[in-house]
Scaffold this motif. Structure first.
Motif, PDB file in Angstrom:
ATOM      1  N   GLU A  33      -8.867 124.629 118.044  1.00 26.66           N
ATOM      2  CA  GLU A  33      -9.784 123.908 117.560  1.00 26.66           C
ATOM      3  C   GLU A  33      -9.202 122.938 116.340  1.00 26.66           C
ATOM      4  N   ALA A  34      -8.390 123.835 115.739  1.00 30.65           N
ATOM      5  CA  ALA A  34      -7.808 123.439 114.103  1.00 30.65           C
ATOM      6  C   ALA A  34      -6.548 122.511 114.516  1.00 30.65           C
ATOM      7  N   VAL A  35      -5.737 122.925 115.250  1.00 32.88           N
ATOM      8  CA  VAL A  35      -4.266 121.765 115.428  1.00 32.88           C
ATOM      9  C   VAL A  35      -4.314 121.332 116.763  1.00 32.88           C
ATOM     10  N   GLY A  36      -5.209 121.395 117.687  1.00 31.79           N
ATOM     11  CA  GLY A  36      -5.224 120.783 119.179  1.00 31.79           C
ATOM     12  C   GLY A  36      -4.285 121.715 120.139  1.00 31.79           C
ATOM     13  N   LEU A  37      -3.968 122.883 119.940  1.00 32.54           N
ATOM     14  CA  LEU A  37      -2.875 123.530 120.635  1.00 32.54           C
ATOM     15  C   LEU A  37      -3.957 123.664 122.088  1.00 32.54           C
ATOM     16  N   SER A  38      -3.274 123.707 123.296  1.00 38.09           N
ATOM     17  CA  SER A  38      -3.823 123.954 124.676  1.00 38.09           C
ATOM     18  C   SER A  38      -3.608 125.313 125.262  1.00 38.09           C
ATOM     19  N   GLY A  39      -4.182 125.713 125.997  1.00 41.37           N
ATOM     20  CA  GLY A  39      -3.929 127.152 126.600  1.00 41.37           C
ATOM     21  C   GLY A  39      -2.544 127.321 127.003  1.00 41.37           C
ATOM     22  N   ARG A  40      -1.867 126.163 127.674  1.00 44.19           N
ATOM     23  CA  ARG A  40      -0.623 126.425 128.006  1.00 44.19           C
ATOM     24  C   ARG A  40       0.348 126.427 126.628  1.00 44.19           C
ATOM     25  N   ASP A  41      -0.080 125.761 125.658  1.00 44.80           N
ATOM     26  CA  ASP A  41       0.902 126.008 124.367  1.00 44.80           C
ATOM     27  C   ASP A  41       0.464 127.457 123.929  1.00 44.80           C
ATOM     28  N   LEU A  42      -0.586 128.168 124.107  1.00 49.16           N
ATOM     29  CA  LEU A  42      -0.642 129.342 123.593  1.00 49.16           C
ATOM     30  C   LEU A  42      -0.056 130.250 124.504  1.00 49.16           C
ATOM     31  N   GLY A  43       0.091 130.106 125.681  1.00 49.15           N
ATOM     32  CA  GLY A  43       1.018 130.711 126.693  1.00 49.15           C
ATOM     33  C   GLY A  43       2.437 130.623 126.353  1.00 49.15           C
ATOM     34  N   LEU A  44       2.899 129.315 125.658  1.00 42.24           N
ATOM     35  CA  LEU A  44       4.361 129.205 125.509  1.00 42.24           C
ATOM     36  C   LEU A  44       4.444 130.007 124.090  1.00 42.24           C
ATOM     37  N   LEU A  45       3.705 130.243 123.282  1.00 40.75           N
ATOM     38  CA  LEU A  45       3.890 130.804 122.093  1.00 40.75           C
ATOM     39  C   LEU A  45       3.819 132.475 122.364  1.00 40.75           C
ATOM     40  N   THR A  46       3.333 132.800 123.479  1.00 44.83           N
ATOM     41  CA  THR A  46       3.398 134.314 123.618  1.00 44.83           C
ATOM     42  C   THR A  46       4.653 134.448 124.141  1.00 44.83           C
ATOM     43  N   ILE A  47       5.212 133.701 125.269  1.00 46.15           N
ATOM     44  CA  ILE A  47       6.416 133.890 125.854  1.00 46.15           C
ATOM     45  C   ILE A  47       7.688 133.743 124.782  1.00 46.15           C
ATOM     46  N   ALA A  48       7.348 132.938 123.874  1.00 46.09           N
ATOM     47  CA  ALA A  48       8.286 132.648 122.917  1.00 46.09           C
ATOM     48  C   ALA A  48       8.527 134.029 122.062  1.00 46.09           C
ATOM     49  N   VAL A  49       7.392 135.132 121.893  1.00 50.95           N
ATOM     50  CA  VAL A  49       7.698 136.141 121.342  1.00 50.95           C
ATOM     51  C   VAL A  49       8.288 137.162 122.258  1.00 50.95           C
ATOM     52  N   GLN A  50       8.004 137.067 123.282  1.00 49.02           N
ATOM     53  CA  GLN A  50       8.619 138.002 124.564  1.00 49.02           C
ATOM     54  C   GLN A  50      10.107 137.774 124.525  1.00 49.02           C
ATOM     55  N   ALA A  51      10.494 136.345 124.582  1.00 44.16           N
ATOM     56  CA  ALA A  51      11.867 135.949 124.625  1.00 44.16           C
ATOM     57  C   ALA A  51      12.607 136.552 123.402  1.00 44.16           C
ATOM     58  N   GLY A  52      11.968 136.245 122.309  1.00 42.99           N
ATOM     59  CA  GLY A  52      12.781 136.864 120.966  1.00 42.99           C
ATOM     60  C   GLY A  52      12.895 138.273 120.874  1.00 42.99           C
ATOM     61  N   PHE A  53      11.880 139.175 121.440  1.00 42.25           N
ATOM     62  CA  PHE A  53      11.919 140.454 121.662  1.00 42.25           C
ATOM     63  C   PHE A  53      13.088 140.899 122.620  1.00 42.25           C
ATOM     64  N   ILE A  54      13.223 140.131 123.696  1.00 42.48           N
ATOM     65  CA  ILE A  54      14.192 140.418 124.805  1.00 42.48           C
ATOM     66  C   ILE A  54      15.537 140.304 124.084  1.00 42.48           C
ATOM     67  N   SER A  55      15.859 139.058 123.495  1.00 40.60           N
ATOM     68  CA  SER A  55      16.944 138.872 122.769  1.00 40.60           C
ATOM     69  C   SER A  55      17.403 139.825 121.945  1.00 40.60           C
ATOM     70  N   GLY A  56      16.321 140.225 121.049  1.00 43.40           N
ATOM     71  CA  GLY A  56      16.748 141.339 119.956  1.00 43.40           C
ATOM     72  C   GLY A  56      17.279 142.557 120.546  1.00 43.40           C
TER      73      GLY A  56
END
Length: 391
Positions: A33-56
């Motif tokens: 609602e506040a910044v216009g992120l879509s459901g797909r965008d939220l999925g991307l942000l979740t995947i980014a955390v996972q990718a960072g964890f894997i890399s770490g």
């Protein structure tokens, strides 16, 4: 208090530190609602955390940091950096690319919290690893659920507040673990070592069976957690209930995994970690199969099934870690667990991407994309299930 009750200290710190993991998901609706992120965008942000964890985890495993650096120091440093990056996300939330970079960096920091938390538990309570790790993974589950709780408590406040509270909890976690230190049952440091030393553990048949079961578990787990707000919103709409109940129900469905982990840990002391993990994985796999078939059932029934699913889907995680801890080389335990985590979490990326991108077109049918994980995991650990496990 800290050194007198080390397990209590570690699991509480794990709860506080892992509140960073799904901190953005907890305010997902508000971000849309506040910044216009879509459901797909939220999925991307979740995947980014996972990718960072894997890399770490790959980094600390291949460089030997997981075993060369004092575990309590690496945990504390990771929690402090994670807290700062999580807070900085607020300033870039309206830019999907920068937001994804910030979440990736948060995942990097979480790699110094979760695997090192497991090593700290084993260093203090090696004789009851299954039960102790049950508490640890239970607190990880509660930590991942906590952003939904924080959002429920701050609905009248701007969306930035839950993120700042999660960062504050991570700072407290860093202080707790830094003061606690490493237990007496593992060396504080390992000397030398080759890159990829953690892969050597896969030569052991039992470790390999436990790891393959864990990989199947990972395929299902985080994708389900990412789906929970969508599933809850669907049932609330069918009930005609207020959307303000969504964060509370989402929290409950994920957080119920805490008692699931604790009960599984206690049960493992009687029947072995392998049998407990097998039953839990079979239960969540059955729900993967059945849930889409009964999507027209009364909403309250489906919410009740989600609670059962939330309890069973994580109950096996600690038992897989206990089985892996018992069969990995002690001098490379940190590297072996970090490597297992890296591979397992690597599998979460395609499963999260599938369910979040296909939800709008397939609805409940996306749940069937999770089913191969439990099925293949159960097949891999059949032999392991027939042997008693050290818990």
């Amino acid at each position: 208090m800290l050194t007198r009750y080390p397990l209590v200290t570690i699991v509480i710190a794990q709860l506080f530190g892992t509140s960073l993991w799904f901190s953005v998901n907890g305010v997902g609706l508000a971000l849309q609602e506040a910044v216009g992120l879509s459901g797909r965008d939220l999925g991307l942000l979740t995947i980014a955390v996972q990718a960072g964890f894997i890399s770490g985890t790959l980094f600390i495993a291949t460089t030997g940091l997981a075993d060369r650096v004092r575990a309590s120091h690496l945990f504390a440093l990771s929690a402090v950096l994670g807290a700062l990056i999580n807070a900085a996300f607020i300033t870039v939330a309206d830019n999907v690319t920068l937001a994804a970079v910030a979440r990736f960096a948060t995942g990097l920091c979480l790699a110094g919290i979760y695997p090192l938390g497991m090593k700290l538990v084993v260093s203090w309570t090696p004789s009851h690893a299954g039960a102790a790790l049950g508490w640890l993974v239970g607190m990880l589950t509660l930590g991942i659920a906590s952003p939904h709780l924080l959002r429920g408590l701050t609905l009248s406040l701007p969306w930035q507040w839950p993120l700042l509270l999660a960062s504050l909890l991570a700072l407290v976690a860093a202080l707790m673990i830094y003061k606690l230190g490493v237990g007496p049952h593992l060396p504080a440091k390992a000397s030398g070592g080759r890159p990829w030393a953690g892969l050597a553990a896969f030569k052991h048949k039992d470790f390999r069976a436990a790891a393959l079961g864990y990989f199947g578990h990972c395929w299902e787990l985080y994708a389900l957690w990412a789906l929970v707000p969508f599933l809850v919103t669907r049932e609330l709409e069918r009930l005609g209930a207020s959307s303000s109940a969504q964060p509370w129900l989402s929290f409950a469905i994920i957080a119920v995994g805490l008692p699931g982990c604790v009960l599984a840990g206690r049960w493992s002391r009687r029947v072995g970690s392998a049998r407990v993990a097998f039953v839990a994985l079979a239960t969540s796999g059955a729900l993967c199969l059945i849930y889409p078939l009964i999507g027209a059932a009364p909403p309250l029934l489906l919410i009740a099934l989600m609670l059962v699913w939330g309890l069973s889907v994580i109950a096996d995680s600690a038992q897989f870690s206990a089985l892996a801890s018992a069969t990995a080389p002690a001098e490379r335990l940190g590297a072996a667990l970090a490597m297992m985590n890296a591979i397992g979490f690597g599998l979460t990326i395609p499963s999260i991407a599938l369910v979040t991108s296909l939800w709008d077109t397939q609805g409940l049918g996306v749940i069937w994309w999770l089913l191969p994980g439990p099925v293949l995991g159960l097949i891999a650990m059949r032999g392991l299930n027939r042997r008693p496990a050290r818990a």
